[in-house]
Motif scaffolding. Structure first.
Motif, PDB file in Angstrom:
ATOM      1  N   VAL A 293      -1.899  67.089  31.617  1.00  0.00           N
ATOM      2  CA  VAL A 293      -1.106  65.934  32.052  1.00  0.00           C
ATOM      3  C   VAL A 293       0.297  66.334  32.510  1.00  0.00           C
ATOM      4  O   VAL A 293       0.760  65.925  33.583  1.00  0.00           O
ATOM      5  N   ALA A 294       0.978  67.130  31.689  1.00  0.00           N
ATOM      6  CA  ALA A 294       2.357  67.505  32.039  1.00  0.00           C
ATOM      7  C   ALA A 294       2.391  68.274  33.362  1.00  0.00           C
ATOM      8  O   ALA A 294       3.263  68.048  34.204  1.00  0.00           O
ATOM      9  N   LYS A 295       1.422  69.154  33.547  1.00  0.00           N
ATOM     10  CA  LYS A 295       1.381  69.948  34.795  1.00  0.00           C
ATOM     11  C   LYS A 295       1.081  69.050  35.998  1.00  0.00           C
ATOM     12  O   LYS A 295       1.640  69.233  37.078  1.00  0.00           O
ATOM     13  N   MET A 296       0.173  68.088  35.796  1.00  0.00           N
ATOM     14  CA  MET A 296      -0.150  67.182  36.919  1.00  0.00           C
ATOM     15  C   MET A 296       1.073  66.344  37.289  1.00  0.00           C
ATOM     16  O   MET A 296       1.371  66.149  38.463  1.00  0.00           O
ATOM     17  N   LEU A 297       1.789  65.849  36.264  1.00  0.00           N
ATOM     18  CA  LEU A 297       2.995  65.049  36.532  1.00  0.00           C
ATOM     19  C   LEU A 297       4.018  65.895  37.284  1.00  0.00           C
ATOM     20  O   LEU A 297       4.642  65.442  38.241  1.00  0.00           O
ATOM     21  N   LYS A 298       4.169  67.139  36.838  1.00  0.00           N
ATOM     22  CA  LYS A 298       5.131  68.054  37.475  1.00  0.00           C
ATOM     23  C   LYS A 298       4.751  68.324  38.933  1.00  0.00           C
ATOM     24  O   LYS A 298       5.613  68.491  39.795  1.00  0.00           O
ATOM     25  N   ALA A 299       3.442  68.326  39.190  1.00  0.00           N
ATOM     26  CA  ALA A 299       2.959  68.561  40.565  1.00  0.00           C
ATOM     27  C   ALA A 299       3.078  67.310  41.427  1.00  0.00           C
ATOM     28  O   ALA A 299       2.692  67.321  42.602  1.00  0.00           O
ATOM     29  N   ALA A 326       0.963  61.796  24.197  1.00  0.00           N
ATOM     30  CA  ALA A 326       2.258  62.463  23.985  1.00  0.00           C
ATOM     31  C   ALA A 326       2.090  63.701  23.100  1.00  0.00           C
ATOM     32  O   ALA A 326       2.598  64.780  23.411  1.00  0.00           O
ATOM     33  N   LEU A 327       1.355  63.555  21.989  1.00  0.00           N
ATOM     34  CA  LEU A 327       1.233  64.666  21.035  1.00  0.00           C
ATOM     35  C   LEU A 327       0.447  65.844  21.613  1.00  0.00           C
ATOM     36  O   LEU A 327       0.793  67.003  21.377  1.00  0.00           O
ATOM     37  N   LEU A 328      -0.613  65.543  22.370  1.00  0.00           N
ATOM     38  CA  LEU A 328      -1.450  66.619  22.911  1.00  0.00           C
ATOM     39  C   LEU A 328      -0.673  67.531  23.852  1.00  0.00           C
ATOM     40  O   LEU A 328      -0.859  68.745  23.843  1.00  0.00           O
ATOM     41  N   GLN A 329       0.191  66.937  24.673  1.00  0.00           N
ATOM     42  CA  GLN A 329       0.960  67.769  25.604  1.00  0.00           C
ATOM     43  C   GLN A 329       1.948  68.647  24.860  1.00  0.00           C
ATOM     44  O   GLN A 329       2.156  69.809  25.207  1.00  0.00           O
ATOM     45  N   LYS A 330       2.556  68.111  23.799  1.00  0.00           N
ATOM     46  CA  LYS A 330       3.486  68.915  22.988  1.00  0.00           C
ATOM     47  C   LYS A 330       2.728  70.052  22.308  1.00  0.00           C
ATOM     48  O   LYS A 330       3.125  71.205  22.334  1.00  0.00           O
ATOM     49  N   LEU A 339       5.874  65.822  27.190  1.00  0.00           N
ATOM     50  CA  LEU A 339       5.625  64.418  27.560  1.00  0.00           C
ATOM     51  C   LEU A 339       6.423  63.548  26.591  1.00  0.00           C
ATOM     52  O   LEU A 339       5.917  63.133  25.554  1.00  0.00           O
ATOM     53  N   PRO A 340       7.709  63.283  26.928  1.00  0.00           N
ATOM     54  CA  PRO A 340       8.554  62.468  26.042  1.00  0.00           C
ATOM     55  C   PRO A 340       8.018  61.036  25.924  1.00  0.00           C
ATOM     56  O   PRO A 340       7.207  60.601  26.750  1.00  0.00           O
ATOM     57  N   ALA A 341       8.497  60.313  24.919  1.00  0.00           N
ATOM     58  CA  ALA A 341       7.977  58.971  24.621  1.00  0.00           C
ATOM     59  C   ALA A 341       8.023  58.051  25.850  1.00  0.00           C
ATOM     60  O   ALA A 341       7.049  57.357  26.144  1.00  0.00           O
ATOM     61  N   TYR A 342       9.135  58.046  26.569  1.00  0.00           N
ATOM     62  CA  TYR A 342       9.259  57.132  27.706  1.00  0.00           C
ATOM     63  C   TYR A 342       8.253  57.475  28.801  1.00  0.00           C
ATOM     64  O   TYR A 342       7.660  56.598  29.422  1.00  0.00           O
ATOM     65  N   GLU A 343       8.030  58.787  29.006  1.00  0.00           N
ATOM     66  CA  GLU A 343       7.038  59.204  30.019  1.00  0.00           C
ATOM     67  C   GLU A 343       5.635  58.788  29.585  1.00  0.00           C
ATOM     68  O   GLU A 343       4.812  58.385  30.407  1.00  0.00           O
ATOM     69  N   ALA A 344       5.354  58.900  28.275  1.00  0.00           N
ATOM     70  CA  ALA A 344       4.032  58.492  27.764  1.00  0.00           C
ATOM     71  C   ALA A 344       3.826  56.994  27.989  1.00  0.00           C
ATOM     72  O   ALA A 344       2.734  56.548  28.348  1.00  0.00           O
ATOM     73  N   LEU A 345       4.896  56.221  27.788  1.00  0.00           N
ATOM     74  CA  LEU A 345       4.795  54.770  27.984  1.00  0.00           C
ATOM     75  C   LEU A 345       4.630  54.416  29.469  1.00  0.00           C
ATOM     76  O   LEU A 345       4.001  53.410  29.808  1.00  0.00           O
ATOM     77  N   LYS A 346       5.183  55.262  30.341  1.00  0.00           N
ATOM     78  CA  LYS A 346       4.973  55.044  31.783  1.00  0.00           C
ATOM     79  C   LYS A 346       3.499  55.197  32.150  1.00  0.00           C
ATOM     80  O   LYS A 346       2.969  54.445  32.963  1.00  0.00           O
ATOM     81  N   VAL A 390      11.391  52.254  22.390  1.00  0.00           N
ATOM     82  CA  VAL A 390      10.386  53.016  23.143  1.00  0.00           C
ATOM     83  C   VAL A 390       9.670  53.994  22.212  1.00  0.00           C
ATOM     84  O   VAL A 390       8.427  54.057  22.161  1.00  0.00           O
ATOM     85  N   GLU A 391      10.451  54.745  21.424  1.00  0.00           N
ATOM     86  CA  GLU A 391       9.841  55.708  20.502  1.00  0.00           C
ATOM     87  C   GLU A 391       9.018  54.980  19.433  1.00  0.00           C
ATOM     88  O   GLU A 391       7.976  55.472  18.992  1.00  0.00           O
ATOM     89  N   GLN A 392       9.491  53.795  19.044  1.00  0.00           N
ATOM     90  CA  GLN A 392       8.771  53.022  18.031  1.00  0.00           C
ATOM     91  C   GLN A 392       7.372  52.621  18.538  1.00  0.00           C
ATOM     92  O   GLN A 392       6.401  52.726  17.807  1.00  0.00           O
ATOM     93  N   VAL A 393       7.317  52.172  19.785  1.00  0.00           N
ATOM     94  CA  VAL A 393       6.024  51.752  20.353  1.00  0.00           C
ATOM     95  C   VAL A 393       5.090  52.965  20.470  1.00  0.00           C
ATOM     96  O   VAL A 393       3.910  52.890  20.141  1.00  0.00           O
ATOM     97  N   VAL A 394       5.633  54.089  20.919  1.00  0.00           N
ATOM     98  CA  VAL A 394       4.785  55.265  21.155  1.00  0.00           C
ATOM     99  C   VAL A 394       4.324  55.918  19.852  1.00  0.00           C
ATOM    100  O   VAL A 394       3.157  56.283  19.716  1.00  0.00           O
ATOM    101  N   TYR A 395       5.232  56.035  18.892  1.00  0.00           N
ATOM    102  CA  TYR A 395       4.891  56.837  17.710  1.00  0.00           C
ATOM    103  C   TYR A 395       4.535  56.035  16.454  1.00  0.00           C
ATOM    104  O   TYR A 395       3.988  56.587  15.506  1.00  0.00           O
ATOM    105  N   CYS A 396       4.892  54.745  16.400  1.00  0.00           N
ATOM    106  CA  CYS A 396       4.680  53.979  15.149  1.00  0.00           C
ATOM    107  C   CYS A 396       3.730  52.801  15.288  1.00  0.00           C
ATOM    108  O   CYS A 396       3.056  52.439  14.321  1.00  0.00           O
ATOM    109  N   ALA A 397       3.703  52.162  16.454  1.00  0.00           N
ATOM    110  CA  ALA A 397       3.044  50.852  16.560  1.00  0.00           C
ATOM    111  C   ALA A 397       1.519  50.949  16.501  1.00  0.00           C
ATOM    112  O   ALA A 397       0.915  51.980  16.815  1.00  0.00           O
TER     113      ALA A 397
END
Ligand SMILES: [Zn+2]
Length: 441
Positions: A293-299, A326-330, A339-346, A390-397
């Motif tokens: 995912v991160a590589k595709m986004l970068k491309a 988000a976690l898999l890319q890290k 893949l930061p939280a905001y990018e994951a939410l995008k 944003v981080e709350q939605v991605v990592y906690c919700a």
């Protein structure tokens, strides 16, 4: 008596707008009228509204876009776990699907719509048989829904595009006025199941149909290593390249999975407006791998997010998909900002809207866009404290934190109540149908 300016007015919400220039409004007011967002701003405005919702200690954000699903499969949830894709499909799923009737599929669809709505999913891209009936069910339930019956032709018997199940169902759904129903809330997509389940002639015909009718085209691409390598052996090129060389890409398209895609494939996707859809739970469960995912986004590729069928991933829990993405890319790149939280939410919102060709209708909380919105409750132990929504939605919700789901200004779900679906009947029907379909009782 003052006239109501809004149908619904959210007050004192923490708004995630998904606007890159100002993604967060800490205490805002959002007004909805005639299905659209008509005010986003400070909480000072107090004009009349038919319904005022106090959104204190709640997050208001765009609904999620599930860009790859096979919703009817919910009726087979958990029927075959812990297999690789090939064994799972050929020995378990295909035999059950061969005896599936329209009412079985509809039971799965309604069950899936319930789960989607309760998980904050407001728009879905589906690929499955029973296209007209599924789209009618989605139209009734009030959700935003795009769907294809994909081309599947293994070379047995005579081929005539107009007589394929795919063409027949696509044309039937269009003849019934389902494409564009409710100002585009319900749409028919074109579709090719995958490179390995049809040939260049079928791809060309389906692509021509997509262009003629201006439809988004859905296709599975490079889900497993075996599939990717078999295509290289068969055509001397990757699935993305083979499809591209046959002229499949040109209009908006969704390439589901893309786990084994290569840099040359990403160039095709970027240059031809193809969105890659990441299905992290399904890809892990079927041991298919992790999409780059991160590589595709970068491309420069637009990457969206999906659940895939719930026989693969078992649930339509979109929060699980977002967090895993988000976690898999890290974890696979050893880079915490891969893949930061905001990018994951995008991936789950704006990128999904773009994949569906609806970036000018949905995906952001912006005046003029259609009101596909969700409210997420922060008044829970696992959501407290909240420093960054944003981080709350991605990592906690979790799905149970969704307390309201709205599509085109209509509330479909509020405080655990389904307002457009008979929850008790849907659950009963799904239980009965699944037993008969899967176990034969
Ligand atoms: Zn799929």
């Amino acid at each position: 008596m003052t006239e109501n300016r809004y149908d619904v007015l959210f007050q004192h919400a923490q708004v995630i707008t998904m606007e890159d220039t100002g993604p967060l409004l800490p205490d805002a007011c959002v007004g909805v009228r005639d299905g659209r967002i008509c005010y986003v701003g400070e909480g000072r405005e107090t004009p009349g509204a038919h319904k005022v919702i106090d959104a204190r200690n709640k997050i208001l954000m765009p609904g999620f876009v599930n860009a790859h699903a096979h919703t009817a499969m919910c009726v087979m949830r958990g029927c075959a776990d812990d297999y690789d894709l090939h064994t799972w499909l050929h020995e378990h799923i295909f035999p059950i699907e061969a005896r599936m009737e329209e009412e079985d599929a509809l039971a799965g669809v309604r069950l899936g719509l319930m789960e989607s709505i309760a998980s904050g999913i407001t728009s879905t891209s589906d690929m499955y048989p029973f296209l007209p009936a599924t789209l009618r069910a989605a139209a009734e339930a009030g959700v935003r829904y795009s769907m294809t019956r994909p081309m599947f032709f293994l070379g047995e018997g005579e081929y005539d595009f107009d007589k394929t199940d795919a063409a027949l169902e696509l044309k039937e759904a269009m003849a019934q006025g389902l494409h564009g129903y409710d100002n585009g809330r319900v749409r028919v997509d074109a579709g090719i199941h995958a490179e390995y389940s049809s040939g260049p002639q079928q791809w060309r015909d389906m692509a021509a149909f997509a262009r003629e009718c201006e439809l988004v085209l859905q296709v599975h691409v490079s889900e497993t290593k075996a599939e990717h390598e078999a295509c290289l052996a068969r055509h001397g090129k990757t699935p993305a390249r083979a499809l591209h060389d046959a002229g499949v890409f040109g209009g908006p398209a969704i390439a589901a999975h893309c786990v084994w895609t290569e840099p040359g494939d990403w160039d095709i996707f970027r240059d031809w407006g193809v969105s890659a859809v990441h299905n992290p739970v399904s890809n892990l469960k079927l041991a298919s791998g992790v999409a780059p995912v991160a590589k595709m986004l970068k491309a420069g590729v637009n990457v969206a997010l999906g659940t895939d069928g719930c026989c693969a991933g078992n649930t339509l829990n979109f929060f699980e998909a977002i967090k895993l993405a988000a976690l898999l890319q890290k974890g696979t790149t050893l880079e915490p900002t891969a893949l930061p939280a905001y990018e994951a939410l995008k991936l789950a919102t704006v990128n999904g809207a773009k994949a569906q060709g609806q970036e000018h209708q949905i995906g952001r909380v912006r005046e003029g866009l259609e009101a596909d919105l969700i409210l997420i409750d922060l008044d829970k132990p696992h959501m407290t404290p909240c420093f960054d929504p944003v981080e709350q939605v991605v990592y906690c919700a979790r799905p149970e934190d969704v307390c309201l789901t709205m599509v085109k200004g209509r509330i479909l779900y509020e405080d655990g109540e389904f307002l457009t679906l008979d929850a008790e009947a849907c659950l009963f029907d799904a239980r009965q149908r699944s037993l008969k379909l899967v176990r034969g009782v």
